[in-house]
Design a protein around this motif. Sequence first.
Motif, short mmCIF file in Angstrom:
data_model
loop_
_atom_site.label_atom_id
_atom_site.label_comp_id
_atom_site.label_asym_id
_atom_site.label_seq_id
_atom_site.Cartn_x
_atom_site.Cartn_y
_atom_site.Cartn_z
N THR A 102 7.35 10.13 -3.59
CA THR A 102 5.93 10.33 -3.88
C THR A 102 5.61 10.32 -5.37
O THR A 102 4.44 10.48 -5.75
N GLU A 115 -0.77 7.06 5.01
CA GLU A 115 -1.95 7.66 4.39
C GLU A 115 -1.67 9.08 3.90
O GLU A 115 -2.46 9.65 3.14
N ARG A 151 0.72 5.44 -3.99
CA ARG A 151 0.50 4.26 -3.15
C ARG A 151 0.42 2.99 -4.01
O ARG A 151 -0.19 2.99 -5.08
N HIS A 170 -2.23 9.70 -3.35
CA HIS A 170 -2.91 8.48 -3.80
C HIS A 170 -2.20 7.85 -5.00
O HIS A 170 -2.13 6.62 -5.10
N HIS A 171 -1.68 8.68 -5.89
CA HIS A 171 -1.06 8.11 -7.10
C HIS A 171 0.24 7.37 -6.82
O HIS A 171 0.71 6.60 -7.66
N SER A 196 0.82 -1.21 0.00
CA SER A 196 0.00 0.00 0.00
C SER A 196 0.85 1.26 0.00
O SER A 196 0.31 2.37 -0.01
#
Length: 500
Positions: A355, A307, A314, A311-312, A56
Amino acid sequence: MNTVIFTLLLLVSGNVLGQEKPPHIIFIVVDDLGWNDVGYNNPVFKTPTIDRLAGSGVKLLNYYVASHCLPSRNMLMTGRHAIQLGIQRHGFGYHPRSLPLDETTIAQPLKQVGYSTHIIGKWHCGFYSDNCLPHNRGFDTFFGFVGAGIEHYTHSDHFNHMHNLRKNDDCIAKQYIGKYSTTIYANEGKNIINAHDQNKPFFLYLSFSAVHTPLEVPSSYLKQYESTIYDEDRRTYAAMTSCVDEAIANITEALEEKDMLKNSIIVFTSDNGGAVERSAGSNWPLRGGKHTIWEGGVKAVGFVYGELLPHHSRGTENTGLMHITDWFPTLVTLAGANPHVGKKLYGVDQWKMVTGEGKSRRDDVLIELVKDNKASTRYRTGIFKNHPFDITTRAAMKMGKWKLLTGPIGGASDWVKPKEMNSEHSVIEDPDFDATRMVRLYNIEDDPTETTDLSEINHHIVAEMLAKLHNFSKETLLGQSRIFPRANFDGMGECISPWV
């Protein structure tokens, strides 16, 4: 600290992550964990929590550390390369030497911007004086041991068998005899998390003594491998890894129950490759292991979870070049602190790379350079024998797709298959390996297992990389010598302790 400055630093951290609060940072190191010793690289190993967090998060596939633990851990602590610290080769042992006391540890800038800072487990940055200990170098609390290794049940020093478990200045080994190290560390981590004031950001350096030898584990963890791993040492090693996985699960559950996980960044790494000669680790299909400069010794398992990751990013695998020194500026900057308050760093801020919002800030990385470790014979032949860089010096560096090795490799130069069922345990030797050869070049993109030396047909690449090594060599501090007097064990009392 001035309230206005502190508020501004928090805003800087919040801007990096798109939120108001600085992140909690949990940095996990597993000692001697091999490339092939986690479930997502080897399905025989049962590491569901590690697999879930890595799956994740962001797996780091081009990430380098040192060939053994001491330089890795000191580089991690400071963001500075082992060549800048004078700790490339020898361990500190029981001599008055350490991570130099004028170096800045990662805990110090974090503490300056309001972080609560804690270390659990292995320190290995020196202990000859009180000033060397972690709770005097930026950490609020220290629960662990000061040397290179301990017995997992007796908590005695791995090398001289004195007690080696302390809480800050107190020796606590006796009260934990018979209790397993990994479980003890997880419980202490949960206690610290449960007691944490959520108005403060939190930094936990969780440095397991497993899966380092001795091979010891509670029997309950062995059962799941009875039908899959026949070799006793390998089975115990796998069970130790599963116990670490459960400990990490307990830590993440404690963070979640405290409502801290959603605002946490978790970093996971090994300090070096698996020990294939002295232990039961596996780096398959990579070549070599701990103490070598082959990929199996210096390419580490690593990932980032949280978290707070975009999102891109993960669930991605990142191939950007990264070095263990990069954690210092990356995490300190992420926290809203200034990483450039001490000496010149070798590490660079890689958050944008992690990231997926930018490329690696590295074109190359110096993996190892040990000026006082040269080939036993002055074997200098071929086109590079008169190069300004002494090719008999043990060194390794990565530049783009290329990896250059010079001098003695150290340890075994074989590929070692793991001892799992349905896989014959065997050592695959390189029939063309010549220990007197002082220069080797590999295309790691096409040849990640280092099978084909291309130095003879890529002289220009070798020359460019040797020139870089020569420049690094000019900046290198010689390794700390074996300073005397040695430790006064008689005056230490019950635990391995400072003696100066």
